[in-house]
Design an enzyme around this catalytic site. Structure first.
Site, PDB file in Angstrom:
ATOM      1  N   GLY A  14       0.830  -1.211   0.000  1.00 24.96           N
ATOM      2  CA  GLY A  14       0.000   0.000   0.000  1.00 24.96           C
ATOM      3  C   GLY A  14       0.860   1.255   0.000  1.00 24.96           C
ATOM      4  O   GLY A  14       0.464   2.292   0.521  1.00 24.96           O
ATOM      5  N   GLY A  15       2.046   1.145  -0.618  1.00 28.96           N
ATOM      6  CA  GLY A  15       2.996   2.266  -0.592  1.00 28.96           C
ATOM      7  C   GLY A  15       2.770   3.297  -1.678  1.00 28.96           C
ATOM      8  O   GLY A  15       3.542   4.251  -1.792  1.00 28.96           O
ATOM      9  N   SER A  17       0.301   5.416  -1.943  1.00 32.22           N
ATOM     10  CA  SER A  17      -0.377   6.652  -1.527  1.00 32.22           C
ATOM     11  C   SER A  17      -0.399   6.759  -0.003  1.00 32.22           C
ATOM     12  O   SER A  17       0.007   5.834   0.707  1.00 32.22           O
ATOM     13  CB  SER A  17      -1.820   6.653  -2.050  1.00 32.22           C
ATOM     14  N   ASP A  63      -1.819  -7.746  -5.665  1.00 29.51           N
ATOM     15  CA  ASP A  63      -2.941  -7.723  -4.729  1.00 29.51           C
ATOM     16  C   ASP A  63      -2.573  -8.631  -3.554  1.00 29.51           C
ATOM     17  O   ASP A  63      -2.464  -9.858  -3.721  1.00 29.51           O
ATOM     18  CB  ASP A  63      -4.193  -8.243  -5.464  1.00 29.51           C
ATOM     19  N   ASN A  90       1.301  -2.185   5.324  1.00 30.17           N
ATOM     20  CA  ASN A  90       0.525  -0.954   5.513  1.00 30.17           C
ATOM     21  C   ASN A  90      -0.808  -0.959   4.774  1.00 30.17           C
ATOM     22  O   ASN A  90      -1.750  -0.289   5.213  1.00 30.17           O
ATOM     23  CB  ASN A  90       1.389   0.236   5.037  1.00 30.17           C
ATOM     24  N   SER A 142      -4.299   0.236  14.292  1.00 30.56           N
ATOM     25  CA  SER A 142      -5.071   1.478  14.431  1.00 30.56           C
ATOM     26  C   SER A 142      -5.495   1.601  15.878  1.00 30.56           C
ATOM     27  O   SER A 142      -5.641   0.588  16.581  1.00 30.56           O
ATOM     28  CB  SER A 142      -6.299   1.422  13.523  1.00 30.56           C
ATOM     29  N   TYR A 155     -13.650  -2.930  10.415  1.00 32.92           N
ATOM     30  CA  TYR A 155     -12.296  -2.368  10.419  1.00 32.92           C
ATOM     31  C   TYR A 155     -11.637  -2.543  11.787  1.00 32.92           C
ATOM     32  O   TYR A 155     -10.507  -3.031  11.899  1.00 32.92           O
ATOM     33  CB  TYR A 155     -12.368  -0.887  10.050  1.00 32.92           C
ATOM     34  N   LYS A 159      -8.291  -4.738  12.761  1.00 24.41           N
ATOM     35  CA  LYS A 159      -7.075  -4.165  13.341  1.00 24.41           C
ATOM     36  C   LYS A 159      -6.767  -4.811  14.705  1.00 24.41           C
ATOM     37  O   LYS A 159      -5.612  -4.933  15.100  1.00 24.41           O
ATOM     38  CB  LYS A 159      -7.193  -2.638  13.449  1.00 24.41           C
TER      39      LYS A 159
HETATM   40  N1  LIG Z   1      -5.653   7.581   7.659  1.00 25.46           N
HETATM   41  C1  LIG Z   1      -5.805   7.325   8.952  1.00 25.46           C
HETATM   42  O1  LIG Z   1      -6.298   8.158   9.735  1.00 25.46           O
HETATM   43  C2  LIG Z   1      -5.358   5.998   9.519  1.00 25.46           C
HETATM   44  C3  LIG Z   1      -5.349   5.841  10.899  1.00 25.46           C
HETATM   45  C4  LIG Z   1      -4.960   4.615  11.449  1.00 25.46           C
HETATM   46  C5  LIG Z   1      -4.543   3.582  10.630  1.00 25.46           C
HETATM   47  N2  LIG Z   1      -4.557   3.760   9.285  1.00 25.46           N
HETATM   48  C6  LIG Z   1      -4.107   2.629   8.459  1.00 25.46           C
HETATM   49  O2  LIG Z   1      -3.012   3.059   7.660  1.00 25.46           O
HETATM   50  C7  LIG Z   1      -3.013   2.344   6.417  1.00 25.46           C
HETATM   51  C8  LIG Z   1      -2.979   3.313   5.246  1.00 25.46           C
HETATM   52  O3  LIG Z   1      -4.078   4.206   5.319  1.00 25.46           O
HETATM   53  P1  LIG Z   1      -4.184   5.464   4.339  1.00 25.46           P
HETATM   54  O4  LIG Z   1      -5.093   6.443   4.989  1.00 25.46           O
HETATM   55  O5  LIG Z   1      -2.812   5.901   3.944  1.00 25.46           O
HETATM   56  O6  LIG Z   1      -4.956   4.805   3.106  1.00 25.46           O
HETATM   57  P2  LIG Z   1      -4.709   4.878   1.505  1.00 25.46           P
HETATM   58  O7  LIG Z   1      -5.984   4.422   0.887  1.00 25.46           O
HETATM   59  O8  LIG Z   1      -4.144   6.208   1.116  1.00 25.46           O
HETATM   60  O9  LIG Z   1      -3.572   3.796   1.259  1.00 25.46           O
HETATM   61  C9  LIG Z   1      -3.827   2.423   1.204  1.00 25.46           C
HETATM   62  C10 LIG Z   1      -3.080   1.834   0.026  1.00 25.46           C
HETATM   63  O10 LIG Z   1      -3.284   0.429   0.076  1.00 25.46           O
HETATM   64  C11 LIG Z   1      -3.478  -0.044  -1.272  1.00 25.46           C
HETATM   65  N3  LIG Z   1      -4.225  -1.300  -1.257  1.00 25.46           N
HETATM   66  C12 LIG Z   1      -5.508  -1.494  -0.851  1.00 25.46           C
HETATM   67  N4  LIG Z   1      -5.855  -2.782  -1.024  1.00 25.46           N
HETATM   68  C13 LIG Z   1      -4.764  -3.431  -1.521  1.00 25.46           C
HETATM   69  C14 LIG Z   1      -4.499  -4.770  -1.907  1.00 25.46           C
HETATM   70  N5  LIG Z   1      -5.440  -5.721  -1.818  1.00 25.46           N
HETATM   71  N6  LIG Z   1      -3.276  -5.084  -2.385  1.00 25.46           N
HETATM   72  C15 LIG Z   1      -2.317  -4.121  -2.483  1.00 25.46           C
HETATM   73  N7  LIG Z   1      -2.515  -2.828  -2.142  1.00 25.46           N
HETATM   74  C16 LIG Z   1      -3.729  -2.479  -1.666  1.00 25.46           C
HETATM   75  C17 LIG Z   1      -4.267   1.095  -1.934  1.00 25.46           C
HETATM   76  O11 LIG Z   1      -4.177   1.013  -3.352  1.00 25.46           O
HETATM   77  C18 LIG Z   1      -3.588   2.319  -1.332  1.00 25.46           C
HETATM   78  O12 LIG Z   1      -2.500   2.760  -2.124  1.00 25.46           O
HETATM   79  C19 LIG Z   1      -4.247   1.447   6.457  1.00 25.46           C
HETATM   80  O13 LIG Z   1      -3.884   0.158   6.913  1.00 25.46           O
HETATM   81  C20 LIG Z   1      -5.142   2.130   7.478  1.00 25.46           C
HETATM   82  O14 LIG Z   1      -6.031   1.241   8.089  1.00 25.46           O
HETATM   83  C21 LIG Z   1      -4.953   4.945   8.705  1.00 25.46           C
END
Ligand SMILES: NC(=O)c1ccc[n+]([C@@H]2O[C@H](COP(=O)([O-])OP(=O)(O)OC[C@H]3O[C@@H](n4cnc5c(N)ncnc54)[C@H](O)[C@@H]3O)[C@@H](O)[C@H]2O)c1
Length: 254
Positions: A14-15, A17, A63, A90, A142, A155, A159
């Site tokens: 998930g790197g 974005s 994926d 991530n 989280s 969710y 987590k």
């Molecule tokens: N944003 C927040 O406030 C927050 C808080 C706590 C935890 N998190 C956790 O941090 C992580 C990232 O969150 P974010 O806000 O940056 O989200 P985001 O949507 O910007 O990033 C997630 C990335 O994961 C990729 N992805 C999703 N499903 C996938 C799959 N099956 N295979 C490969 N890649 C996949 C997406 O394409 C995306 O690039 C998540 O695990 C989220 O639960 C986020």
């Protein structure tokens, strides 16, 4: 310049974005060679931007819910970087849904990406980490893992599973010198979080104002997570395993 991750090879799922991309930048600027593993092809552009900065970053599309893709991502990383030292799990999704509104399909999708994907990536990476004589796994949990979050039902449960997986695997891998830790990033206004909040009529400005009410006075950023990930991946954390680090601006203790 001191580079704590020089000669280290890393995968960040998930790197492409959000927080994941901040972690990719943090690891690469600390000297690591990094694979962005993401299903979104925008990862290619994200990697290229960092290559232009002189960093060693490569995109592998995949994926993580498919074991064949998880295995392929790990093998490509090894082929490209010569080995593997760090895995950052991530990738994740956080659709808002109360228990009664959570369909079986939504439950399965959340568990598949947030929990099964982490298991499959660990399974694919651990043999390579062992070959290096050790390594670091960092899982993205989280704050919702530990508190009641009715509107994020599936969710929060997924987590919670990450926290259990982290402690369990940490215990299983100590003799292999593979450290397994998790980070809980609190509240980060990534593009996805802003999109999800907009569905509830909450604007970016609303998010920022809510952030000011947190004990340390602001929302968290991707860079906050990146700093902790670099530390946990480095030898500075060589005696730390099985821990879940809150990056929540003091929310839990106030
Ligand atoms: N944003 C927040 O406030 C927050 C808080 C706590 C935890 N998190 C956790 O941090 C992580 C990232 O969150 P974010 O806000 O940056 O989200 P985001 O949507 O910007 O990033 C997630 C990335 O994961 C990729 N992805 C999703 N499903 C996938 C799959 N099956 N295979 C490969 N890649 C996949 C997406 O394409 C995306 O690039 C998540 O695990 C989220 O639960 C986020």
């Amino acid at each position: 310049m001191y580079l704590p991750l020089e000669h280290k090879a890393a995968i960040v799922t998930g790197g492409a974005s959000g927080i994941g991309y901040s972690i990719v930048k943090g690891l690469a600027r600390a000297g690591a060679s990094v694979i962005i593993a993401d299903m979104n092809e925008q990862g290619a552009e994200a990697a290229e931007a960092l290559v232009q900065e002189g960093l060693n970053v490569t995109f592998v599309q995949g994926d993580i819910t498919l074991s064949a893709d998880a295995q392929r991502i790990a093998s490509k990383a090894v082929e490209h970087l010569g080995g593997l030292d760090i895995l950052v799990n991530n990738a994740g999704i956080y659709p808002r849904s109360m228990m009664q509104d959570t369909t079986e399909e939504l439950w399965d999708r959340v568990m598949s990406i947030n929990l099964k994907g982490v298991f499959l990536m660990c399974q694919a990476a651990v043999p390579w980490l062992k070959k290096r004589g050790g390594g670091a796994i960092i899982n993205m949990s989280s704050s919702h893992a530990a508190i009641g979050s009715p509107e994020l039902f599936a969710y929060a449960v997924s987590k919670g599973g990450i926290s259990t997986l982290t402690r369990n695997l940490a215990g299983a891998l100590t003799r292999d010198r593979i450290r397994v830790n998790a980070i809980n990033p609190g509240w980060v206004a990534t593009e996805r979080e802003i999109e999800v909040r907009a569905l509830d009529g909450q604007t970016y400005e609303w998010l920022v104002e809510r952030g000011k009410m947190l004990p340390l006075g602001r929302l968290q950023t991707g860079e906050d997570s990146a700093g902790v990930a670099v530390f946990l991946a480095s030898d500075h954390a060589s005696q730390i395993t099985g821990q879940i680090i809150q990056i929540d601006g003091g929310n839990e203790v106030s």
